[in-house]
Design a protein around this motif. Structure first.
Motif, PDB file in Angstrom:
ATOM      1  N   CYS A  14      53.267  42.922  38.536  1.00 24.45           N
ATOM      2  CA  CYS A  14      53.138  41.292  38.100  1.00 24.45           C
ATOM      3  C   CYS A  14      54.403  41.049  38.783  1.00 24.45           C
ATOM      4  O   CYS A  14      54.534  39.933  39.856  1.00 24.45           O
ATOM      5  N   THR A  15      54.814  42.252  39.400  1.00 23.78           N
ATOM      6  CA  THR A  15      56.151  41.774  40.801  1.00 23.78           C
ATOM      7  C   THR A  15      55.119  41.187  41.926  1.00 23.78           C
ATOM      8  O   THR A  15      55.437  40.031  42.427  1.00 23.78           O
ATOM      9  N   LEU A  16      54.268  42.407  42.130  1.00 28.14           N
ATOM     10  CA  LEU A  16      53.611  41.453  43.664  1.00 28.14           C
ATOM     11  C   LEU A  16      52.899  40.899  43.172  1.00 28.14           C
ATOM     12  O   LEU A  16      52.718  39.702  44.025  1.00 28.14           O
ATOM     13  N   ALA A  17      52.258  40.152  42.139  1.00 31.92           N
ATOM     14  CA  ALA A  17      51.693  38.964  41.944  1.00 31.92           C
ATOM     15  C   ALA A  17      52.254  37.515  41.721  1.00 31.92           C
ATOM     16  O   ALA A  17      52.382  36.360  42.541  1.00 31.92           O
ATOM     17  N   MET A  18      53.866  37.881  41.485  1.00 31.85           N
ATOM     18  CA  MET A  18      54.212  36.403  41.202  1.00 31.85           C
ATOM     19  C   MET A  18      54.997  36.499  42.650  1.00 31.85           C
ATOM     20  O   MET A  18      55.524  35.338  43.373  1.00 31.85           O
ATOM     21  N   ALA A  19      55.648  37.542  43.407  1.00 33.32           N
ATOM     22  CA  ALA A  19      56.077  36.846  45.019  1.00 33.32           C
ATOM     23  C   ALA A  19      54.961  36.050  45.801  1.00 33.32           C
ATOM     24  O   ALA A  19      55.889  35.982  46.898  1.00 33.32           O
ATOM     25  N   ALA A  20      53.643  36.860  45.688  1.00 33.35           N
ATOM     26  CA  ALA A  20      52.621  36.084  46.321  1.00 33.35           C
ATOM     27  C   ALA A  20      52.090  34.567  45.425  1.00 33.35           C
ATOM     28  O   ALA A  20      51.469  34.352  46.198  1.00 33.35           O
ATOM     29  N   GLY A  21      52.853  34.303  44.617  1.00 31.85           N
ATOM     30  CA  GLY A  21      53.122  33.475  44.326  1.00 31.85           C
ATOM     31  C   GLY A  21      51.383  32.207  43.898  1.00 31.85           C
ATOM     32  O   GLY A  21      51.508  31.501  43.425  1.00 31.85           O
ATOM     33  N   LEU A  22      50.613  33.773  42.954  1.00 35.78           N
ATOM     34  CA  LEU A  22      50.417  33.401  41.780  1.00 35.78           C
ATOM     35  C   LEU A  22      50.839  32.365  41.219  1.00 35.78           C
ATOM     36  O   LEU A  22      52.315  32.634  39.791  1.00 35.78           O
ATOM     37  N   ASP A  23      49.758  32.101  40.385  1.00 36.34           N
ATOM     38  CA  ASP A  23      50.064  31.141  38.784  1.00 36.34           C
ATOM     39  C   ASP A  23      50.980  31.942  37.700  1.00 36.34           C
ATOM     40  O   ASP A  23      50.221  32.781  37.499  1.00 36.34           O
ATOM     41  N   PRO A  24      52.048  32.173  37.321  1.00 34.32           N
ATOM     42  CA  PRO A  24      52.650  32.613  36.531  1.00 34.32           C
ATOM     43  C   PRO A  24      51.646  32.435  35.259  1.00 34.32           C
ATOM     44  O   PRO A  24      51.944  33.344  34.921  1.00 34.32           O
ATOM     45  N   LYS A  25      51.219  31.299  34.687  1.00 41.24           N
ATOM     46  CA  LYS A  25      50.996  31.324  33.772  1.00 41.24           C
ATOM     47  C   LYS A  25      49.310  32.973  34.015  1.00 41.24           C
ATOM     48  O   LYS A  25      48.999  32.764  32.416  1.00 41.24           O
ATOM     49  N   GLN A  26      49.059  32.608  34.391  1.00 44.40           N
ATOM     50  CA  GLN A  26      47.824  33.801  34.752  1.00 44.40           C
ATOM     51  C   GLN A  26      48.250  35.051  34.883  1.00 44.40           C
ATOM     52  O   GLN A  26      47.358  35.394  34.265  1.00 44.40           O
ATOM     53  N   VAL A  27      49.153  34.868  35.406  1.00 45.51           N
ATOM     54  CA  VAL A  27      49.694  36.357  35.828  1.00 45.51           C
ATOM     55  C   VAL A  27      50.123  37.072  33.836  1.00 45.51           C
ATOM     56  O   VAL A  27      50.158  38.498  33.861  1.00 45.51           O
ATOM     57  N   SER A  28      50.512  35.159  33.410  1.00 40.11           N
ATOM     58  CA  SER A  28      51.045  36.017  32.197  1.00 40.11           C
ATOM     59  C   SER A  28      49.950  36.537  31.077  1.00 40.11           C
ATOM     60  O   SER A  28      49.995  37.402  30.775  1.00 40.11           O
ATOM     61  N   ILE A  29      48.871  35.533  31.282  1.00 38.40           N
ATOM     62  CA  ILE A  29      48.504  36.144  30.688  1.00 38.40           C
ATOM     63  C   ILE A  29      47.684  37.642  30.811  1.00 38.40           C
ATOM     64  O   ILE A  29      47.073  38.385  30.564  1.00 38.40           O
ATOM     65  N   ALA A  30      47.339  37.841  32.515  1.00 43.36           N
ATOM     66  CA  ALA A  30      46.984  39.331  32.566  1.00 43.36           C
ATOM     67  C   ALA A  30      48.240  40.362  32.229  1.00 43.36           C
ATOM     68  O   ALA A  30      47.058  41.146  32.055  1.00 43.36           O
ATOM     69  N   MET A  31      49.101  39.839  32.054  1.00 51.37           N
ATOM     70  CA  MET A  31      49.729  41.044  30.957  1.00 51.37           C
ATOM     71  C   MET A  31      49.652  41.213  29.779  1.00 51.37           C
ATOM     72  O   MET A  31      50.949  42.178  29.638  1.00 51.37           O
ATOM     73  N   GLY A  32      49.546  40.240  29.630  1.00 52.31           N
ATOM     74  CA  GLY A  32      48.883  40.559  28.224  1.00 52.31           C
ATOM     75  C   GLY A  32      50.415  40.101  27.218  1.00 52.31           C
ATOM     76  O   GLY A  32      50.586  39.981  25.901  1.00 52.31           O
ATOM     77  N   HIS A  33      51.494  39.145  28.011  1.00 48.69           N
ATOM     78  CA  HIS A  33      52.393  38.212  27.708  1.00 48.69           C
ATOM     79  C   HIS A  33      52.826  36.882  26.764  1.00 48.69           C
ATOM     80  O   HIS A  33      51.598  36.902  27.034  1.00 48.69           O
ATOM     81  N   LYS A  34      52.869  37.222  25.569  1.00 48.97           N
ATOM     82  CA  LYS A  34      52.592  35.881  24.274  1.00 48.97           C
ATOM     83  C   LYS A  34      53.257  34.883  25.400  1.00 48.97           C
ATOM     84  O   LYS A  34      52.556  33.910  25.110  1.00 48.97           O
ATOM     85  N   SER A  35      53.921  34.701  26.538  1.00 49.99           N
ATOM     86  CA  SER A  35      54.038  32.900  26.741  1.00 49.99           C
ATOM     87  C   SER A  35      54.842  33.194  28.431  1.00 49.99           C
ATOM     88  O   SER A  35      55.341  34.512  28.818  1.00 49.99           O
ATOM     89  N   VAL A  36      54.551  32.793  29.243  1.00 49.03           N
ATOM     90  CA  VAL A  36      54.972  32.460  30.196  1.00 49.03           C
ATOM     91  C   VAL A  36      56.754  32.842  30.786  1.00 49.03           C
ATOM     92  O   VAL A  36      57.320  32.888  30.982  1.00 49.03           O
TER      93      VAL A  36
END
Length: 79
Positions: free
Chosen positions: A24-46
């Motif tokens: 998650c840290t690397l994905a966010m730092a790389a500028g991936l879409d926060p919504k997509q990262v949130s979905i990949a993590m299984g979080h209920k919300s961005v």
């Protein structure tokens, strides 16, 4: 999981949680879409993802500002 970690030459003391956090840290730092990262993590919300990983946001703000500057102020050729 251990055979995969051994094949990838990862430290044996890594946990699934630390790998998840690193992803998650690397994905966010790389500028991936926060919504997509949130979905990949299984979080209920961005919002939860952003709150949990907000330590990455200052670097993201700088990158976003640089992208906007390039978009708005790039020299346009007259054609």
């Amino acid at each position: 999981m251990k055979p995969i970690m051994t094949a990838a030459k990862l430290a044996k003391n890594l946990t699934l949680y630390s790998l998840r956090h690193s992803f998650c840290t690397l994905a966010m730092a790389a500028g991936l879409d926060p919504k997509q990262v949130s979905i990949a993590m299984g979080h209920k919300s961005v919002a939860f993802t952003a709150d949990k990983y907000q330590h990455i946001l200052p670097a993201m703000k700088e990158a976003t500002a640089a992208r906007l500057e390039k978009l708005l102020f790039k020299k346009r050729s007259v054609g």
